[in-house]
Design a protein around this motif. Sequence first.
Motif, PDB file in Angstrom:
ATOM      1  N   PRO A  42       0.822  -1.214   0.000  1.00  0.00           N
ATOM      2  CA  PRO A  42       0.000   0.000   0.000  1.00  0.00           C
ATOM      3  C   PRO A  42       0.857   1.265   0.000  1.00  0.00           C
ATOM      4  N   ASP A  43       0.287   2.327  -0.556  1.00  0.00           N
ATOM      5  CA  ASP A  43       0.947   3.630  -0.556  1.00  0.00           C
ATOM      6  C   ASP A  43       0.749   4.355   0.768  1.00  0.00           C
ATOM      7  N   TYR A  44      -0.399   4.101   1.411  1.00  0.00           N
ATOM      8  CA  TYR A  44      -0.759   4.775   2.656  1.00  0.00           C
ATOM      9  C   TYR A  44      -1.324   3.761   3.634  1.00  0.00           C
ATOM     10  N   LEU A  45      -1.063   4.012   4.926  1.00  0.00           N
ATOM     11  CA  LEU A  45      -1.613   3.182   5.988  1.00  0.00           C
ATOM     12  C   LEU A  45      -2.337   4.096   6.961  1.00  0.00           C
ATOM     13  N   GLY A  46      -3.414   3.588   7.549  1.00  0.00           N
ATOM     14  CA  GLY A  46      -4.176   4.424   8.454  1.00  0.00           C
ATOM     15  C   GLY A  46      -4.925   3.638   9.502  1.00  0.00           C
ATOM     16  N   VAL A  47      -5.593   4.390  10.360  1.00  0.00           N
ATOM     17  CA  VAL A  47      -6.389   3.832  11.449  1.00  0.00           C
ATOM     18  C   VAL A  47      -7.730   4.550  11.480  1.00  0.00           C
ATOM     19  N   TRP A  48      -8.663   4.009  12.226  1.00  0.00           N
ATOM     20  CA  TRP A  48      -9.952   4.649  12.386  1.00  0.00           C
ATOM     21  C   TRP A  48     -10.243   4.795  13.868  1.00  0.00           C
ATOM     22  N   GLY A  49     -11.071   5.784  14.183  1.00  0.00           N
ATOM     23  CA  GLY A  49     -11.431   6.077  15.567  1.00  0.00           C
ATOM     24  C   GLY A  49     -10.632   7.262  16.091  1.00  0.00           C
ATOM     25  N   ALA A  50     -11.291   8.101  16.882  1.00  0.00           N
ATOM     26  CA  ALA A  50     -10.657   9.325  17.375  1.00  0.00           C
ATOM     27  C   ALA A  50      -9.437   9.034  18.259  1.00  0.00           C
ATOM     28  N   ARG A  51      -9.537   8.074  19.157  1.00  0.00           N
ATOM     29  CA  ARG A  51      -8.395   7.760  20.029  1.00  0.00           C
ATOM     30  C   ARG A  51      -7.225   7.204  19.232  1.00  0.00           C
ATOM     31  N   ASN A  52      -7.526   6.284  18.326  1.00  0.00           N
ATOM     32  CA  ASN A  52      -6.449   5.729  17.502  1.00  0.00           C
ATOM     33  C   ASN A  52      -5.805   6.812  16.646  1.00  0.00           C
ATOM     34  N   ALA A  53      -6.611   7.707  16.091  1.00  0.00           N
ATOM     35  CA  ALA A  53      -6.071   8.789  15.266  1.00  0.00           C
ATOM     36  C   ALA A  53      -5.154   9.684  16.091  1.00  0.00           C
ATOM     37  N   SER A  54      -5.550   9.977  17.319  1.00  0.00           N
ATOM     38  CA  SER A  54      -4.741  10.800  18.201  1.00  0.00           C
ATOM     39  C   SER A  54      -3.412  10.106  18.526  1.00  0.00           C
ATOM     40  N   ARG A  55      -3.462   8.834  18.848  1.00  0.00           N
ATOM     41  CA  ARG A  55      -2.237   8.069  19.129  1.00  0.00           C
ATOM     42  C   ARG A  55      -1.334   8.013  17.898  1.00  0.00           C
ATOM     43  N   PHE A  56      -1.947   7.798  16.757  1.00  0.00           N
ATOM     44  CA  PHE A  56      -1.216   7.726  15.490  1.00  0.00           C
ATOM     45  C   PHE A  56      -0.446   9.026  15.244  1.00  0.00           C
ATOM     46  N   ARG A  57      -1.127  10.173  15.380  1.00  0.00           N
ATOM     47  CA  ARG A  57      -0.477  11.466  15.172  1.00  0.00           C
ATOM     48  C   ARG A  57       0.636  11.688  16.191  1.00  0.00           C
ATOM     49  N   ARG A  58       0.390  11.325  17.451  1.00  0.00           N
ATOM     50  CA  ARG A  58       1.394  11.508  18.500  1.00  0.00           C
ATOM     51  C   ARG A  58       2.660  10.708  18.200  1.00  0.00           C
ATOM     52  N   ILE A  59       2.498   9.466  17.800  1.00  0.00           N
ATOM     53  CA  ILE A  59       3.667   8.633  17.512  1.00  0.00           C
ATOM     54  C   ILE A  59       4.424   9.161  16.298  1.00  0.00           C
ATOM     55  N   LEU A  60       3.717   9.625  15.289  1.00  0.00           N
ATOM     56  CA  LEU A  60       4.402  10.234  14.139  1.00  0.00           C
ATOM     57  C   LEU A  60       5.192  11.468  14.573  1.00  0.00           C
TER      58      LEU A  60
END
Length: 118
Positions: free
Chosen positions: A48-66
């Motif tokens: 895949p070209d892009y990977l992602g998550v769904w859900g507000a908490r997961n999105a917040s964690r995802f951004r924080r780790i990045l």
Amino acid sequence: MIDLYRYRIGDTLVCAASREAVVAAFGNEAEFERYFGGSMSFGLPSRPDYLGVWGARNASRFRRILRQAGFDFEVCANPPPAPHTVSGVSGERLTASQRLDRELTFRRIRAVISPASD
């Protein structure tokens, strides 16, 4: 600077970034999926070209780790420019302490790969 795609599908928040950025932050795709208990892929299912998550908490964690991985990003309020091809749930959900342990591992991996960035 990377593009971070943050948008909604109905009431569900989705957040995605380039595969390269996700792998750099999490070590590999398997760790990314394990950390969140599932993931979304955009582009070819085999690479895949892009990977992602769904859900507000997961999105917040995802951004924080990045951010912790040193990525600056511009938030785009639309889906990635590749078709959504796969979503999956692994059936395993990490506890808060397990997530913290994984985050320490991500940091150690990044320190070994690029010691000058810490």
